[in-house]
Enzyme design. Structure first.
Site, PDB file in Angstrom:
ATOM      1  NE  ARG A 168       9.281 -17.502  22.285  1.00 10.49           N
ATOM      2  CZ  ARG A 168      10.062 -17.071  21.702  1.00 10.49           C
ATOM      3  NH1 ARG A 168      10.137 -16.070  20.756  1.00 10.49           N
ATOM      4  NH2 ARG A 168      11.285 -17.690  21.491  1.00 10.49           N
ATOM      5  CE  LYS A 203      -2.710  -3.825   1.390  1.00 11.68           C
ATOM      6  NZ  LYS A 203      -2.054  -3.974   0.222  1.00 11.68           N
ATOM      7  CE  LYS A 235      -7.480   1.258  -2.087  1.00  4.42           C
ATOM      8  NZ  LYS A 235      -6.069   1.339  -2.546  1.00  4.42           N
ATOM      9  CD  GLU A 264      -6.475   3.056  -5.807  1.00  2.07           C
ATOM     10  OE1 GLU A 264      -5.887   2.361  -5.086  1.00  2.07           O
ATOM     11  OE2 GLU A 264      -7.501   2.429  -6.124  1.00  2.07           O
ATOM     12  CG  ASP A 285      -3.343   0.513  -7.707  1.00  6.65           C
ATOM     13  OD1 ASP A 285      -2.556  -0.001  -6.953  1.00  6.65           O
ATOM     14  OD2 ASP A 285      -4.668  -0.154  -8.053  1.00  6.65           O
TER      15      ASP A 285
END
Length: 351
Positions: A168, A203, A235, A264, A285
């Site tokens: 597993r 992410k 950002k 960004e 964006d």
């Protein structure tokens, strides 16, 4: 997918580092990988420079992992963590109760559905830290290959108890990484014939970033920054804190002059200021394909452009046809379904 003309599977024997031992432990034996000088495993008596290929895993397997851009020591650590989590300081009670101690078996890791495979050597690493006897593997395909349902990917011969105990943990990683590679391949196929490349984000699953980004590469994608330290991404919150786009860019350039800087923007009227500041790459964006096309024309090659936000496989081609350099898709890693792969016990015998 492999073809009838493909070379026969490669049969290899791996030296082992059993679970619960560390390189250099007397019970692990000299053949179990061994520690190099300066090993980071924590054993005493090491000196000199650290060579990850001398620590833990079978040297040939470690070389293959390193050649793929993976740290063998990190892969070994992930393998140990996965198995130790599954055993929880105990034993595999079902397997110990039902399988004779001296039984030996061959198992086939088999695709249950079509896709792109990634993580075969990672699965081997899991097996190698569990197995307490000889481990022999046959590699039928390679990471990055397209496979069909029913196709055997990897065959393993070892002690049956060890094989079932590792099953597993090995499959969790193999299925996860192959799922990421399969989804990435779908995006890469959608962009085929254009200069646009799909790439990932940060992410990722904590602790598995290097493996998941490796799976993206296996699927035909490219990696964005691996960490917060190897590239800057300015950002909206950074802009707010610094008092403006140009000021945020200036501060990053001044503090870290050798680091690539991406900025960004969420409106076309911000683009010229960012370009004038000298951004290496601009993140567009939530731009529509029409707005991206305008941004490509305004930029005229002064910086690379990346589209992000709201992208889907259905719209990927329309974005690529604008001439944008990259599509940033966090879903490659945070939302990829697994590729269904199973382990089929082919035979069982006692020596």
């Amino acid at each position: 997918m492999t073809s009838p003309q493909s070379p026969p599977p490669q049969r290899v024997e791996l030296t082992l580092l059993p679970i619960g031992t560390r390189p250099g432990d007397a019970e692990s034996g000299a053949a179990a990988g061994g520690c190099g000088a300066g090993c980071a495993c924590g054993a005493e008596g090491h000196a000199g420079e650290f060579d990850p290929l001398e620590c833990g895993l079978d040297p040939d397997l470690a070389e293959l992992l390193a050649a793929a851009g993976l740290d063998p020591v990190q892969v070994e650590d992930v393998a140990h963590l996965a198995v130790e989590e599954d055993l929880d300081n105990g034993v595999d009670v079902t397997t110990v109760a039902t399988v004779p101690e001296d039984a030996v078996a061959t198992g086939d890791f088999t695709a249950r559905q079509a896709g792109t495979v990634a993580g075969l050597h990672v699965a081997e690493a899991v097996l190698s830290v569990v197995c307490t006897d000889d481990l022999e593997v046959e590699r039928h395909v390679a990471d990055g290959d397209r496979v069909e349902a029913g196709q055997v990917l990897l065959s393993v011969t070892t002690r049956t108890r060890d094989l079932l105990t590792a099953e597993r943990s090995a499959l969790n990683l193999l299925c996860r990484l192959s799922g990421i590679a399969t989804l990435t391949r779908a995006w890469a196929d959608a962009l085929e014939g254009t200069p646009t490349r799909v790439r990932d984000t940060r992410k990722t699953t904590p602790g598995l970033r290097a493996l998941e980004k490796y799976a993206v590469r296996c699927g035909g994608g490219v990696n964005h920054r691996m960490s917060l330290s190897d590239a800057a991404l300015v950002k909206d919150n950074h802009v707010l804190a610094a008092g403006g786009v140009a000021e945020a860019f200036r501060r990053v350039r001044e503090e870290f002059p050798g680091v690539p800087v991406e900025v960004e923007v969420d409106r076309l009227d911000q683009l010229e200021e960012v370009l004038a500041a000298g951004a290496d790459l601009v993140l567009l964006d939530n731009f529509s394909p029409g707005q991206v096309r305008e941004a490509v024309a305004l930029t005229a090659g002064r910086a690379a452009l990346e589209a992000s936000g709201g992208l889907t496989l259905d719209t990927a081609r329309s974005y690529a046809e604008t001439g944008v350099d990259y599509l940033a898709v966090g879903g490659l890693t945070h939302s990829a379904p697994i590729l269904d792969i199973g382990l089929d016990l082919r035979q069982e015998r006692r020596d």
